[in-house]
Write a protein that holds these residues in place. Structure first.
Motif, PDB file in Angstrom:
ATOM      1  N   PHE A  49     118.384 -62.249  90.827  1.00 15.07           N
ATOM      2  CA  PHE A  49     118.076 -61.974  89.432  1.00 15.07           C
ATOM      3  C   PHE A  49     119.166 -62.562  88.558  1.00 15.07           C
ATOM      4  N   ARG A  50     118.776 -63.037  87.417  1.00 16.31           N
ATOM      5  CA  ARG A  50     119.721 -63.510  86.411  1.00 16.31           C
ATOM      6  C   ARG A  50     120.223 -62.327  85.597  1.00 16.31           C
ATOM      7  N   ARG A  51     119.323 -61.374  85.357  1.00 23.27           N
ATOM      8  CA  ARG A  51     119.662 -60.126  84.675  1.00 23.27           C
ATOM      9  C   ARG A  51     118.640 -59.081  85.126  1.00 23.27           C
ATOM     10  N   ALA A  52     119.051 -57.830  85.097  1.00 21.78           N
ATOM     11  CA  ALA A  52     118.159 -56.760  85.551  1.00 21.78           C
ATOM     12  C   ALA A  52     118.589 -55.435  84.935  1.00 21.78           C
ATOM     13  N   THR A  53     117.659 -54.506  84.887  1.00 19.15           N
ATOM     14  CA  THR A  53     117.964 -53.132  84.519  1.00 19.15           C
ATOM     15  C   THR A  53     117.615 -52.267  85.721  1.00 19.15           C
ATOM     16  N   LEU A  54     118.624 -51.658  86.304  1.00 15.82           N
ATOM     17  CA  LEU A  54     118.425 -50.717  87.401  1.00 15.82           C
ATOM     18  C   LEU A  54     118.398 -49.328  86.800  1.00 15.82           C
ATOM     19  N   ARG A  55     117.720 -48.406  87.435  1.00 14.84           N
ATOM     20  CA  ARG A  55     117.677 -47.038  86.923  1.00 14.84           C
ATOM     21  C   ARG A  55     117.859 -46.059  88.078  1.00 14.84           C
ATOM     22  N   PHE A  56     118.573 -44.980  87.804  1.00 11.12           N
ATOM     23  CA  PHE A  56     118.697 -43.904  88.771  1.00 11.12           C
ATOM     24  C   PHE A  56     118.321 -42.599  88.093  1.00 11.12           C
ATOM     25  N   PHE A  57     117.813 -41.656  88.881  1.00 10.42           N
ATOM     26  CA  PHE A  57     117.374 -40.383  88.326  1.00 10.42           C
ATOM     27  C   PHE A  57     118.550 -39.420  88.291  1.00 10.42           C
ATOM     28  N   ASP A  58     118.866 -38.930  87.108  1.00 12.16           N
ATOM     29  CA  ASP A  58     119.940 -37.963  86.896  1.00 12.16           C
ATOM     30  C   ASP A  58     119.331 -36.567  86.971  1.00 12.16           C
ATOM     31  N   TRP A  59     119.652 -35.827  88.019  1.00 14.51           N
ATOM     32  CA  TRP A  59     119.051 -34.512  88.233  1.00 14.51           C
ATOM     33  C   TRP A  59     119.454 -33.515  87.152  1.00 14.51           C
ATOM     34  N   GLN A  60     120.640 -33.679  86.563  1.00 14.07           N
ATOM     35  CA  GLN A  60     121.076 -32.744  85.526  1.00 14.07           C
ATOM     36  C   GLN A  60     120.268 -32.904  84.245  1.00 14.07           C
ATOM     37  N   THR A  61     120.042 -34.145  83.828  1.00 13.61           N
ATOM     38  CA  THR A  61     119.299 -34.369  82.583  1.00 13.61           C
ATOM     39  C   THR A  61     117.803 -34.538  82.820  1.00 13.61           C
ATOM     40  N   LYS A  62     117.407 -34.690  84.091  1.00 14.54           N
ATOM     41  CA  LYS A  62     115.998 -34.905  84.462  1.00 14.54           C
ATOM     42  C   LYS A  62     115.435 -36.161  83.804  1.00 14.54           C
ATOM     43  N   ALA A  63     116.268 -37.199  83.733  1.00 13.41           N
ATOM     44  CA  ALA A  63     115.857 -38.459  83.108  1.00 13.41           C
ATOM     45  C   ALA A  63     116.452 -39.630  83.887  1.00 13.41           C
ATOM     46  N   TYR A  64     115.795 -40.775  83.788  1.00 12.18           N
ATOM     47  CA  TYR A  64     116.318 -41.988  84.408  1.00 12.18           C
ATOM     48  C   TYR A  64     117.386 -42.597  83.515  1.00 12.18           C
ATOM     49  N   GLN A  65     118.516 -42.941  84.118  1.00 10.74           N
ATOM     50  CA  GLN A  65     119.631 -43.550  83.396  1.00 10.74           C
ATOM     51  C   GLN A  65     119.688 -45.039  83.744  1.00 10.74           C
ATOM     52  N   PRO A  66     119.717 -45.905  82.722  1.00 12.34           N
ATOM     53  CA  PRO A  66     119.733 -47.349  82.991  1.00 12.34           C
ATOM     54  C   PRO A  66     121.125 -47.881  83.313  1.00 12.34           C
ATOM     55  N   ILE A  67     121.154 -48.913  84.157  1.00 12.37           N
ATOM     56  CA  ILE A  67     122.367 -49.677  84.435  1.00 12.37           C
ATOM     57  C   ILE A  67     122.008 -51.132  84.184  1.00 12.37           C
ATOM     58  N   GLN A  68     122.621 -51.740  83.182  1.00 12.35           N
ATOM     59  CA  GLN A  68     122.340 -53.133  82.839  1.00 12.35           C
ATOM     60  C   GLN A  68     123.195 -54.055  83.715  1.00 12.35           C
ATOM     61  N   VAL A  69     122.568 -55.070  84.292  1.00 11.77           N
ATOM     62  CA  VAL A  69     123.270 -56.093  85.082  1.00 11.77           C
ATOM     63  C   VAL A  69     123.001 -57.417  84.385  1.00 11.77           C
ATOM     64  N   GLU A  70     124.053 -58.042  83.869  1.00 14.56           N
ATOM     65  CA  GLU A  70     123.909 -59.272  83.080  1.00 14.56           C
ATOM     66  C   GLU A  70     124.601 -60.445  83.759  1.00 14.56           C
ATOM     67  N   GLU A  71     124.350 -60.621  85.060  1.00 15.38           N
ATOM     68  CA  GLU A  71     124.920 -61.742  85.798  1.00 15.38           C
ATOM     69  C   GLU A  71     124.016 -62.058  86.987  1.00 15.38           C
ATOM     70  N   GLN A  72     124.193 -63.226  87.555  1.00 15.43           N
ATOM     71  CA  GLN A  72     123.406 -63.632  88.727  1.00 15.43           C
ATOM     72  C   GLN A  72     123.778 -62.733  89.901  1.00 15.43           C
ATOM     73  N   VAL A  73     122.794 -62.083  90.501  1.00 19.20           N
ATOM     74  CA  VAL A  73     123.030 -61.204  91.642  1.00 19.20           C
ATOM     75  C   VAL A  73     121.941 -61.415  92.692  1.00 19.20           C
ATOM     76  N   GLU A  74     122.305 -61.248  93.942  1.00 18.44           N
ATOM     77  CA  GLU A  74     121.350 -61.297  95.039  1.00 18.44           C
ATOM     78  C   GLU A  74     120.849 -59.881  95.289  1.00 18.44           C
ATOM     79  N   VAL A  75     119.581 -59.767  95.649  1.00 18.61           N
ATOM     80  CA  VAL A  75     118.972 -58.459  95.833  1.00 18.61           C
ATOM     81  C   VAL A  75     118.238 -58.431  97.173  1.00 18.61           C
ATOM     82  N   ARG A  76     118.382 -57.321  97.868  1.00 16.22           N
ATOM     83  CA  ARG A  76     117.598 -57.069  99.076  1.00 16.22           C
ATOM     84  C   ARG A  76     117.047 -55.655  98.957  1.00 16.22           C
ATOM     85  N   LEU A  77     115.752 -55.538  99.109  1.00 18.15           N
ATOM     86  CA  LEU A  77     115.073 -54.258  98.981  1.00 18.15           C
ATOM     87  C   LEU A  77     114.332 -53.979 100.277  1.00 18.15           C
ATOM     88  N   ASP A  78     114.649 -52.882 100.922  1.00 19.69           N
ATOM     89  CA  ASP A  78     113.971 -52.487 102.167  1.00 19.69           C
ATOM     90  C   ASP A  78     113.231 -51.196 101.949  1.00 19.69           C
TER      91      ASP A  78
END
Length: 78
Positions: A49-78
């Motif tokens: 990816f050249r850029r991506a928005t990852l999200r994780f679920f925050d159990w305390q707020t019960k909402a997804y929190q975004p993490i912005q990635v603004e650089e070239q990264v390799e990804v592997r999803l299993d």
């Protein structure tokens, strides 16, 4: 986006899906799922990816929190 059916047995199908540079993964996979009439799926992926928005679920707020990635990264999803 290109796709090819590579295996089919016992009601299950395996596809290879190749996205082009600047394709939006969510849009492409959503369109692919609709075209293939998928009701459930398992996804394995590798790529970059050249850029991506990852999200994780925050159990305390019960909402997804975004993490912005603004650089070239390799990804592997299993």
């Amino acid at each position: 986006m290109k796709s090819k059916l590579i295996h089919e047995a016992h009601g299950q199908r395996s596809f290879v899906v190749v996205l082009a540079t600047d394709d939006e993964i969510q849009d492409c996979l959503g369109r692919f799922a609709t075209e293939q009439k998928l009701s459930a799926a398992q996804v394995s992926a590798i790529g970059a990816f050249r850029r991506a928005t990852l999200r994780f679920f925050d159990w305390q707020t019960k909402a997804y929190q975004p993490i912005q990635v603004e650089e070239q990264v390799e990804v592997r999803l299993d």
